[in-house]
Design a protein around this motif. Structure first.
Motif, PDB file in Angstrom:
ATOM      1  N   ARG A 326       0.810  -1.214   0.000  1.00  0.00           N
ATOM      2  CA  ARG A 326       0.000   0.000   0.000  1.00  0.00           C
ATOM      3  C   ARG A 326       0.845   1.266   0.000  1.00  0.00           C
ATOM      4  O   ARG A 326       0.453   2.275  -0.592  1.00  0.00           O
ATOM      5  CB  ARG A 326      -0.916   0.006   1.234  1.00  0.00           C
ATOM      6  N   THR A 327       2.008   1.232   0.658  1.00  0.00           N
ATOM      7  CA  THR A 327       2.832   2.438   0.757  1.00  0.00           C
ATOM      8  C   THR A 327       3.786   2.605  -0.419  1.00  0.00           C
ATOM      9  O   THR A 327       4.303   3.706  -0.622  1.00  0.00           O
ATOM     10  CB  THR A 327       3.651   2.401   2.061  1.00  0.00           C
ATOM     11  N   ALA A 328       4.063   1.544  -1.176  1.00  0.00           N
ATOM     12  CA  ALA A 328       4.945   1.658  -2.345  1.00  0.00           C
ATOM     13  C   ALA A 328       4.104   2.106  -3.535  1.00  0.00           C
ATOM     14  O   ALA A 328       3.475   1.288  -4.211  1.00  0.00           O
ATOM     15  CB  ALA A 328       5.643   0.330  -2.629  1.00  0.00           C
ATOM     16  N   VAL A 329       4.089   3.418  -3.800  1.00  0.00           N
ATOM     17  CA  VAL A 329       3.216   3.975  -4.842  1.00  0.00           C
ATOM     18  C   VAL A 329       3.999   4.454  -6.062  1.00  0.00           C
ATOM     19  O   VAL A 329       3.440   4.559  -7.155  1.00  0.00           O
ATOM     20  CB  VAL A 329       2.382   5.133  -4.267  1.00  0.00           C
ATOM     21  N   ILE A 330       5.267   4.766  -5.901  1.00  0.00           N
ATOM     22  CA  ILE A 330       6.079   5.213  -7.038  1.00  0.00           C
ATOM     23  C   ILE A 330       6.469   3.989  -7.871  1.00  0.00           C
ATOM     24  O   ILE A 330       6.675   2.890  -7.334  1.00  0.00           O
ATOM     25  CB  ILE A 330       7.318   5.983  -6.553  1.00  0.00           C
ATOM     26  N   ASP A 331       6.595   4.182  -9.192  1.00  0.00           N
ATOM     27  CA  ASP A 331       6.774   3.050 -10.115  1.00  0.00           C
ATOM     28  C   ASP A 331       7.953   2.171  -9.729  1.00  0.00           C
ATOM     29  O   ASP A 331       7.817   0.945  -9.615  1.00  0.00           O
ATOM     30  CB  ASP A 331       6.949   3.584 -11.542  1.00  0.00           C
ATOM     31  N   VAL A 332       9.132   2.779  -9.530  1.00  0.00           N
ATOM     32  CA  VAL A 332      10.328   1.985  -9.221  1.00  0.00           C
ATOM     33  C   VAL A 332      10.160   1.277  -7.879  1.00  0.00           C
ATOM     34  O   VAL A 332      10.479   0.087  -7.727  1.00  0.00           O
ATOM     35  CB  VAL A 332      11.577   2.875  -9.215  1.00  0.00           C
ATOM     36  N   ASP A 333       9.634   1.986  -6.904  1.00  0.00           N
ATOM     37  CA  ASP A 333       9.429   1.379  -5.588  1.00  0.00           C
ATOM     38  C   ASP A 333       8.376   0.272  -5.649  1.00  0.00           C
ATOM     39  O   ASP A 333       8.486  -0.745  -4.964  1.00  0.00           O
ATOM     40  CB  ASP A 333       8.998   2.447  -4.589  1.00  0.00           C
ATOM     41  N   ARG A 334       7.341   0.488  -6.472  1.00  0.00           N
ATOM     42  CA  ARG A 334       6.292  -0.516  -6.594  1.00  0.00           C
ATOM     43  C   ARG A 334       6.838  -1.808  -7.199  1.00  0.00           C
ATOM     44  O   ARG A 334       6.515  -2.911  -6.738  1.00  0.00           O
ATOM     45  CB  ARG A 334       5.154   0.019  -7.459  1.00  0.00           C
TER      46      ARG A 334
END
Length: 452
Positions: A326-334
């Motif tokens: 839920r907290t990983a929203v940026i593309d690379v982080d996701r």
């Protein structure tokens, strides 16, 4: 459950002074020795034809099958040998049931139900608008947890296992609705659970592996999430780190569970400074052989620790994985978070194959399936209808292939060839999980932005 728990025969060595009709004999015995063993050794050393009864220095009779440590005898104490028990040719004392102190299926189910009920009560209390009502609910939950730690009753050792869950639920009911960060709420719940577990551990008459796992696991969770809040890092850093630690814990837990004290491995044929009153004394100086009852107690202790560790891993995974996704929203982080969840689940499923205890193996496999289940739910939610159908078909096909391979190989996982392949797959999955954590925490993206 009995009021006392057998102590391992491999605990600290005790020095006793036995006063009897044949004089005084100083003995060096293991901490888990029974009164029968000491009396028999005294009779052998002093040349008595009968095995005496043992009494404490205050005159209290010690049952033949009772451990000296349970009777309150410590190293350096004096015991009294009183004649009156005929010594047969072959001594066959009643073995100590190592599983007598173990929670049965109903007790384990009751503890699990109590912990789940406490968590549900704390979660429901977060939706209550009245602060006074939430405070009352939190107070009742905390008081219940503290009362559950009291060493009163025959089921005290079973009841205290669920007590930390009530402490965590009380913190959730009180802190949850006040607008704090999720990491701060989790840290407060874990810290409260660790304190309640420490209180129960302090009052426990003997060692309790489940409470020790409670303390260690809750302290680690509180430390990671608390540092995330104090250092003002993104919440996904803490969840990714907890998932990595859970993955590593699945591999390291058996190392602590099978740890055998050195005193259980000493070869007394090589020792000239002491002897032991353990079973099967043979040879010129005496050979120390660990009794079967002590081995059963040692195995039961490792079983409790392994099962509790697997349950702790499952709880950490069930909390950390959804919050990470839920907290990983940026593309690379996701992308990094999804890869971390994928490889962490694979590593846990592979690590479960080396567990021979069914409950621990099932809990660890459930933790791996939780990772993959959350990942599949997230991927299917973000995919188009056509992609969702393709994913479902691919999953079904892959499942059929796995079933066919399992039927074909049979017990192949226990062969050397399959064991080596599974070991390599587990190491690769764990390595990829640690590498994916770099991207999931945002470190890779931060370095990329700094260099661009």
């Amino acid at each position: 459950m009995a009021e006392t728990q057998p102590v391992l025969a491999s605990t600290a060595t005790m020095v006793l002074s036995v006063h009897g009709p044949a004089g005084v004999v100083d003995l060096m015995v293991p901490g888990g020795v029974t009164a029968h063993d000491v009396a028999r050794e005294y009779a052998r050393q002093s040349g008595l034809d009968t095995i005496p009864l043992l009494q404490t220095a205050l005159g209290q009779l010690i049952s033949a099958d009772r451990l000296l440590t349970d009777a309150g005898v410590e190293s350096g104490d004096m015991v009294v040998a009183v004649t009156g028990l005929h010594r047969p040719r072959s001594v066959a004392h009643r073995p100590v049931r190592a599983g007598a102190e173990e929670p049965g299926p109903l007790s384990a189910l009751a503890c699990t139900a109590a912990a789940l009920a406490a968590a549900l009560a704390g979660l429901v209390a977060t939706g209550i608008a009245s602060g006074t009502t939430r405070l009352v609910v939190a107070g009742v939950l905390l008081l219940t947890g503290v009362l559950a730690t009291l060493p009163v009753g025959s089921r005290a050792r079973h009841r205290v296992v669920a007590a930390p869950a009530f402490g965590a639920a009380a913190a959730l009911a009180y802190v949850g609705p006040q607008g704090y960060q999720t990491s701060g709420v989790v840290a407060a719940c874990a810290l409260t659970a660790a304190v309640v577990a420490a209180v129960g551990r302090a009052w426990a008459p003997g060692s309790d592996e489940v409470l020790s796992v409670w303390i260690v696991a809750a302290s680690v969770v509180a430390g990671v999430t608390g540092l995330t809040v104090l250092t003002e890092l993104d919440a996904r850093v803490g969840w990714a780190l907890l998932l990595v630690l859970a993955t590593l814990g699945a591999r390291l837990a058996p190392v602590f569970a099978i740890d055998v004290p050195d005193q259980a491995l000493i070869e007394m044929e090589l020792a000239v400074t002491a002897w032991s009153a353990r079973d099967g004394v043979t040879g010129r100086r005496g050979r120390m052989i660990v009794p079967e009852s002590a081995v059963k107690v040692l195995v039961a202790s490792g079983t409790r620790m392994l099962t509790a560790s697997s349950a702790a891993i499952l709880v950490v995974v069930a909390v950390a994985v959804p919050l990470l996704m839920r907290t990983a929203v940026i593309d690379v982080d996701r992308i990094g978070a999804r890869c971390l969840v994928l490889f962490a689940g694979a590593a846990m499923l592979m690590a479960a194959r080396s567990y021979r205890h069914r409950a621990a193996r099932a809990l660890l496999r459930l933790a791996g399936l939780v990772c993959w289940g959350v990942l599949c739910a997230v991927v299917l939610r973000a995919a188009s209808p056509g992609q969702q159908a393709a994913v479902v078909v691919a999953a079904v096909a892959l499942g059929l292939v796995c079933v066919a391979a399992a039927v074909a190989t049979g017990r192949g996982w226990r062969s050397v060839w399959w064991s080596r392949r599974a070991e390599v797959a587990e190491v690769v999955a764990g390595s990829f999980a640690i590498g994916a954590a770099v991207a999931a925490t945002g470190l890779f993206r931060t370095l990329w932005e700094m260099s661009s």
